[in-house]
Write an enzyme that holds these catalytic residues in place. Structure first.
Site, mmCIF file in Angstrom:
data_model
loop_
_atom_site.group_PDB
_atom_site.id
_atom_site.type_symbol
_atom_site.label_atom_id
_atom_site.label_comp_id
_atom_site.label_asym_id
_atom_site.label_seq_id
_atom_site.Cartn_x
_atom_site.Cartn_y
_atom_site.Cartn_z
ATOM 1 N N LYS A 222 -1.993 6.347 -3.168
ATOM 2 C CA LYS A 222 -1.593 6.904 -4.475
ATOM 3 C C LYS A 222 -0.895 8.069 -4.486
ATOM 4 O O LYS A 222 -1.425 9.058 -3.872
ATOM 5 C CB LYS A 222 -2.915 7.098 -5.627
ATOM 6 N N GLY B 66 2.428 6.821 -15.343
ATOM 7 C CA GLY B 66 2.688 8.204 -15.804
ATOM 8 C C GLY B 66 2.265 9.268 -14.528
ATOM 9 O O GLY B 66 2.906 10.333 -14.539
ATOM 10 N N LEU C 173 2.849 -0.997 -5.142
ATOM 11 C CA LEU C 173 1.990 -1.816 -5.970
ATOM 12 C C LEU C 173 1.794 -1.649 -7.445
ATOM 13 O O LEU C 173 1.599 -2.469 -8.206
ATOM 14 C CB LEU C 173 0.503 -1.669 -5.520
ATOM 15 N N GLY C 174 2.194 -0.485 -7.932
ATOM 16 C CA GLY C 174 2.385 -0.172 -9.428
ATOM 17 C C GLY C 174 2.889 1.276 -9.735
ATOM 18 O O GLY C 174 2.891 2.165 -8.736
ATOM 19 N N ASP D 45 -7.257 5.839 -17.338
ATOM 20 C CA ASP D 45 -6.330 4.682 -17.430
ATOM 21 C C ASP D 45 -7.268 3.319 -17.264
ATOM 22 O O ASP D 45 -6.599 2.401 -16.643
ATOM 23 C CB ASP D 45 -5.184 4.712 -16.454
ATOM 24 N N VAL E 268 1.542 3.630 -6.887
ATOM 25 C CA VAL E 268 0.567 3.588 -5.581
ATOM 26 C C VAL E 268 1.280 2.426 -4.858
ATOM 27 O O VAL E 268 1.933 1.396 -5.292
ATOM 28 C CB VAL E 268 -0.671 2.888 -6.331
ATOM 29 N N GLY F 195 2.406 8.667 -11.275
ATOM 30 C CA GLY F 195 3.024 8.514 -10.364
ATOM 31 C C GLY F 195 3.301 7.309 -9.754
ATOM 32 O O GLY F 195 3.684 6.157 -10.415
#
Length: 193
Positions: free
Chosen positions: A84, A65, A61-62, A184, A69, A67
């Protein structure tokens, strides 16, 4: 420098930092982390991989910095989740990052705002990677919506922008009351579900 032989069999409490041989911290009852076996990077998981013996990865998904998801599904219940994965080694200088990761999971799991993603689980994969399993939201992120509007020569209405802002502030205010700071916050991390 700490070597794997120095810490063989040792575990660390992500809450208080105590190093022990036990799977449960005697000080606070928290499940401890294995201190060896960090062979796999958080960014290396693929569709079909299983995390913590219970979450099957569907896709990414993304990345960031911290790690990555992943979209995943609980093997037993088939519940869709977001997992995550943290890029940090508890044996290295990342112990503060690890403590923050577990603290974030504990606090987020206790939050009640309907505008905050729910955390269901936190743990460590067999490869040593740390993870949080959380509610998987359906909907676009705010950055994508703003990009589509801009591409169409439009803007978001003031009423919609204020409504989104109020919901984000509701979530952040509760998190701040519990001592949690979102590190973030950006449109790409605001899901319009």
């Amino acid at each position: 420098m700490v070597t794997p032989s120095d810490i063989a069999g040792q575990r660390r409490c992500p809450q208080c930092g105590v190093v022990t041989l036990s799977s449960i911290c005697a000080s606070d009852g928290t499940t401890t982390l294995v201190m060896t076996g960090f062979e796999r990077d958080a960014l290396s998981y693929q569709a079909g991989d299983v995390i913590g013996d219970r979450y099957r990865i569907g896709g990414i998904l993304g990345r960031g910095g911290f790690g990555a998801v992943y979209a995943a599904e609980h093997i037993g219940t088939k519940q869709p989740v977001a997992v995550k994965m943290l890029t940090a080694d508890p044996t290295a200088d990342g112990s503060q990052v690890v403590r923050r990761f577990f603290r974030e999971a504990r606090i987020t799991a206790s939050l009640k705002s309907r505008h905050t993603v729910r955390v269901f689980d936190v743990g460590q994969s067999d490869e040593g990677t740390l993870f949080q399993a959380m509610e998987r939201l359906d909907g676009p992120d705010l950055e994508s919506v703003l990009r589509l509007l801009r591409g169409a020569g439009k803007t978001m209405s003031q009423d919609v922008a204020v409504e989104i802002g109020l919901q984000v502030l509701d979530s952040l205010a509760e998190a701040h009351r519990h001592g949690l700071v979102h590190r973030d916050l950006k449109p790409a991390n605001i899901i319009l579900a």
